[in-house]
Design a protein around this motif. Structure first.
Motif, PDB file in Angstrom:
ATOM      1  N   ASP A 225     -14.131  16.643  19.537  1.00 11.29           N
ATOM      2  CA  ASP A 225     -12.890  16.473  18.770  1.00 11.29           C
ATOM      3  C   ASP A 225     -11.929  15.531  19.493  1.00 11.29           C
ATOM      4  O   ASP A 225     -11.303  14.667  18.869  1.00 11.29           O
ATOM      5  CB  ASP A 225     -12.204  17.820  18.527  1.00 11.29           C
ATOM      6  CG  ASP A 225     -12.954  18.697  17.531  1.00 11.29           C
ATOM      7  OD1 ASP A 225     -13.855  18.173  16.832  1.00 11.29           O
ATOM      8  OD2 ASP A 225     -12.644  19.906  17.473  1.00 11.29           O
ATOM      9  N   PHE A 226     -11.819  15.722  20.798  1.00 10.26           N
ATOM     10  CA  PHE A 226     -10.937  14.868  21.588  1.00 10.26           C
ATOM     11  C   PHE A 226     -11.368  13.404  21.490  1.00 10.26           C
ATOM     12  O   PHE A 226     -10.549  12.526  21.227  1.00 10.26           O
ATOM     13  CB  PHE A 226     -10.931  15.319  23.061  1.00 10.26           C
ATOM     14  CG  PHE A 226     -10.072  14.473  23.945  1.00 10.26           C
ATOM     15  CD1 PHE A 226      -8.710  14.690  24.029  1.00 10.26           C
ATOM     16  CD2 PHE A 226     -10.624  13.437  24.690  1.00 10.26           C
ATOM     17  CE1 PHE A 226      -7.906  13.909  24.839  1.00 10.26           C
ATOM     18  CE2 PHE A 226      -9.827  12.639  25.501  1.00 10.26           C
ATOM     19  CZ  PHE A 226      -8.471  12.878  25.576  1.00 10.26           C
ATOM     20  N   VAL A 227     -12.647  13.142  21.665  1.00 13.24           N
ATOM     21  CA  VAL A 227     -13.165  11.767  21.630  1.00 13.24           C
ATOM     22  C   VAL A 227     -12.964  11.154  20.244  1.00 13.24           C
ATOM     23  O   VAL A 227     -12.561   9.995  20.127  1.00 13.24           O
ATOM     24  CB  VAL A 227     -14.648  11.721  22.058  1.00 13.24           C
ATOM     25  CG1 VAL A 227     -15.260  10.349  21.813  1.00 13.24           C
ATOM     26  CG2 VAL A 227     -14.787  12.112  23.525  1.00 13.24           C
ATOM     27  N   LYS A 228     -13.194  11.932  19.198  1.00 16.58           N
ATOM     28  CA  LYS A 228     -13.024  11.425  17.833  1.00 16.58           C
ATOM     29  C   LYS A 228     -11.583  11.055  17.520  1.00 16.58           C
ATOM     30  O   LYS A 228     -11.331  10.147  16.736  1.00 16.58           O
ATOM     31  CB  LYS A 228     -13.516  12.460  16.813  1.00 16.58           C
ATOM     32  CG  LYS A 228     -15.015  12.589  16.762  1.00 16.58           C
ATOM     33  CD  LYS A 228     -15.432  13.671  15.789  1.00 16.58           C
ATOM     34  CE  LYS A 228     -16.928  13.848  15.785  1.00 16.58           C
ATOM     35  NZ  LYS A 228     -17.355  14.961  14.923  1.00 16.58           N
ATOM     36  N   GLU A 229     -10.627  11.761  18.133  1.00 16.50           N
ATOM     37  CA  GLU A 229      -9.210  11.536  17.847  1.00 16.50           C
ATOM     38  C   GLU A 229      -8.590  10.423  18.685  1.00 16.50           C
ATOM     39  O   GLU A 229      -7.438  10.052  18.447  1.00 16.50           O
ATOM     40  CB  GLU A 229      -8.433  12.836  18.061  1.00 16.50           C
ATOM     41  CG  GLU A 229      -8.774  13.891  17.025  1.00 16.50           C
ATOM     42  CD  GLU A 229      -8.131  15.240  17.324  1.00 16.50           C
ATOM     43  OE1 GLU A 229      -7.329  15.350  18.275  1.00 16.50           O
ATOM     44  OE2 GLU A 229      -8.444  16.195  16.606  1.00 16.50           O
ATOM     45  N   LEU A 230      -9.311   9.869  19.631  1.00 19.06           N
ATOM     46  CA  LEU A 230      -8.767   8.807  20.474  1.00 19.06           C
ATOM     47  C   LEU A 230      -8.538   7.533  19.662  1.00 19.06           C
ATOM     48  O   LEU A 230      -9.352   7.187  18.803  1.00 19.06           O
ATOM     49  CB  LEU A 230      -9.725   8.481  21.626  1.00 19.06           C
ATOM     50  CG  LEU A 230      -9.929   9.533  22.703  1.00 19.06           C
ATOM     51  CD1 LEU A 230     -11.052   9.121  23.656  1.00 19.06           C
ATOM     52  CD2 LEU A 230      -8.632   9.767  23.473  1.00 19.06           C
ATOM     53  N   SER A 231      -7.455   6.850  19.961  1.00 21.01           N
ATOM     54  CA  SER A 231      -7.250   5.525  19.368  1.00 21.01           C
ATOM     55  C   SER A 231      -8.277   4.579  20.001  1.00 21.01           C
ATOM     56  O   SER A 231      -8.891   4.904  21.024  1.00 21.01           O
ATOM     57  CB  SER A 231      -5.833   5.028  19.650  1.00 21.01           C
ATOM     58  OG  SER A 231      -5.698   4.702  21.018  1.00 21.01           O
ATOM     59  N   THR A 232      -8.435   3.423  19.425  1.00 19.96           N
ATOM     60  CA  THR A 232      -9.388   2.446  19.966  1.00 19.96           C
ATOM     61  C   THR A 232      -9.023   2.060  21.393  1.00 19.96           C
ATOM     62  O   THR A 232      -9.898   1.993  22.264  1.00 19.96           O
ATOM     63  CB  THR A 232      -9.433   1.191  19.073  1.00 19.96           C
ATOM     64  OG1 THR A 232      -9.805   1.597  17.751  1.00 19.96           O
ATOM     65  CG2 THR A 232     -10.435   0.175  19.588  1.00 19.96           C
ATOM     66  N   ASP A 233      -7.736   1.842  21.642  1.00 21.91           N
ATOM     67  CA  ASP A 233      -7.298   1.475  22.995  1.00 21.91           C
ATOM     68  C   ASP A 233      -7.546   2.610  23.986  1.00 21.91           C
ATOM     69  O   ASP A 233      -7.994   2.375  25.108  1.00 21.91           O
ATOM     70  CB  ASP A 233      -5.818   1.101  23.004  1.00 21.91           C
ATOM     71  CG  ASP A 233      -5.554  -0.217  22.288  1.00 21.91           C
ATOM     72  OD1 ASP A 233      -6.458  -1.083  22.279  1.00 21.91           O
ATOM     73  OD2 ASP A 233      -4.458  -0.377  21.726  1.00 21.91           O
ATOM     74  N   GLU A 234      -7.248   3.836  23.584  1.00 21.59           N
ATOM     75  CA  GLU A 234      -7.496   4.987  24.462  1.00 21.59           C
ATOM     76  C   GLU A 234      -8.990   5.155  24.719  1.00 21.59           C
ATOM     77  O   GLU A 234      -9.407   5.399  25.853  1.00 21.59           O
ATOM     78  CB  GLU A 234      -6.934   6.262  23.833  1.00 21.59           C
ATOM     79  CG  GLU A 234      -5.426   6.316  23.792  1.00 21.59           C
ATOM     80  CD  GLU A 234      -4.900   7.467  22.962  1.00 21.59           C
ATOM     81  OE1 GLU A 234      -3.757   7.877  23.221  1.00 21.59           O
ATOM     82  OE2 GLU A 234      -5.601   7.955  22.045  1.00 21.59           O
ATOM     83  N   PHE A 235      -9.780   4.996  23.679  1.00 27.75           N
ATOM     84  CA  PHE A 235     -11.232   5.104  23.821  1.00 27.75           C
ATOM     85  C   PHE A 235     -11.743   4.082  24.831  1.00 27.75           C
ATOM     86  O   PHE A 235     -12.511   4.421  25.742  1.00 27.75           O
ATOM     87  CB  PHE A 235     -11.912   4.898  22.459  1.00 27.75           C
ATOM     88  CG  PHE A 235     -13.412   4.988  22.512  1.00 27.75           C
ATOM     89  CD1 PHE A 235     -14.045   6.218  22.527  1.00 27.75           C
ATOM     90  CD2 PHE A 235     -14.194   3.842  22.548  1.00 27.75           C
ATOM     91  CE1 PHE A 235     -15.427   6.310  22.576  1.00 27.75           C
ATOM     92  CE2 PHE A 235     -15.568   3.913  22.595  1.00 27.75           C
ATOM     93  CZ  PHE A 235     -16.189   5.156  22.610  1.00 27.75           C
ATOM     94  N   ASP A 236     -11.307   2.838  24.697  1.00 33.57           N
ATOM     95  CA  ASP A 236     -11.724   1.788  25.627  1.00 33.57           C
ATOM     96  C   ASP A 236     -11.269   2.092  27.049  1.00 33.57           C
ATOM     97  O   ASP A 236     -12.007   1.874  28.008  1.00 33.57           O
ATOM     98  CB  ASP A 236     -11.191   0.424  25.184  1.00 33.57           C
ATOM     99  CG  ASP A 236     -11.878  -0.092  23.931  1.00 33.57           C
ATOM    100  OD1 ASP A 236     -12.987   0.392  23.602  1.00 33.57           O
ATOM    101  OD2 ASP A 236     -11.302  -0.978  23.274  1.00 33.57           O
ATOM    102  N   TYR A 237     -10.069   2.606  27.184  1.00 34.25           N
ATOM    103  CA  TYR A 237      -9.523   2.945  28.497  1.00 34.25           C
ATOM    104  C   TYR A 237     -10.394   4.009  29.173  1.00 34.25           C
ATOM    105  O   TYR A 237     -10.816   3.851  30.318  1.00 34.25           O
ATOM    106  CB  TYR A 237      -8.085   3.440  28.342  1.00 34.25           C
ATOM    107  CG  TYR A 237      -7.414   3.776  29.647  1.00 34.25           C
ATOM    108  CD1 TYR A 237      -6.762   2.792  30.372  1.00 34.25           C
ATOM    109  CD2 TYR A 237      -7.424   5.075  30.140  1.00 34.25           C
ATOM    110  CE1 TYR A 237      -6.127   3.101  31.572  1.00 34.25           C
ATOM    111  CE2 TYR A 237      -6.801   5.388  31.339  1.00 34.25           C
ATOM    112  CZ  TYR A 237      -6.161   4.403  32.052  1.00 34.25           C
ATOM    113  OH  TYR A 237      -5.544   4.703  33.240  1.00 34.25           O
TER     114      TYR A 237
END
Length: 160
Positions: free
Chosen positions: A126-138
């Motif tokens: 759930d946490f990973v799915k809710e990340l913004s693209t920038d947060e995911f990349d970070y």
């Protein structure tokens, strides 16, 4: 790509430590003041650990530095970098980073203790799915830096 982004990438990726790559990247940038200012900064600041002779050679290869005021170029470079950094997307908040590390740590412990994969942990997915693209990349870059390639693959698979 904007020229300032190219300069930022040279600094961030430490391209300045490879003379050939540096000269190739510099050849793509037209703003003499920006390039010379960056090379002056690399030359002057010990934190970069740049080869001083290489920085002078790059300046001479790039343009006729005799015609430029090096202090003015360096000030121009610093101003442009400050401007760029102020508009560049920042990393996630401290709360988000703490949450990520906490979930990741707990999930990895559960994976070891109970032989459960991270990709099946609901809180983690759930946490990973809710990340913004920038947060995911970070976060992905953090994991790559820690050589947790399997977890990077899990994150990518969770995002779909």
């Amino acid at each position: 790509m904007k020229e300032i982004e190219s300069v930022y990438r040279i600094i961030h990726d430490e391209t300045y430590n490879n003379q050939v790559l540096l000269d190739i990247e510099l050849s793509k940038i037209n703003d003499e003041k920006l390039v010379v200012g960056m090379l002056c900064d690399l030359y002057a600041k010990e934190g970069y650990k740049a080869d001083k002779e290489a920085m002078i050679l790059s300046m001479r290869n790039y343009c006729d530095i005799e015609k430029l005021d090096l202090q003015e170029c360096n000030a121009y470079y610093i101003d442009k970098m400050k401007e760029y950094r102020s508009t560049k997307v920042k990393g996630p908040s401290a709360d988000k980073l703490t949450q990520f590390l906490s979930i990741l740590s707990a999930s990895m412990k559960q994976a070891v203790d109970d032989h459960v994969t991270l990709s099946t942990n609901t809180e983690y997915t759930d946490f990973v799915k809710e990340l913004s693209t920038d947060e995911f990349d970070y976060f992905k870059n953090i994991l790559i830096g820690q050589e947790l390639y399997e977890e990077v693959t899990n994150m990518i698979n969770i995002r779909g």
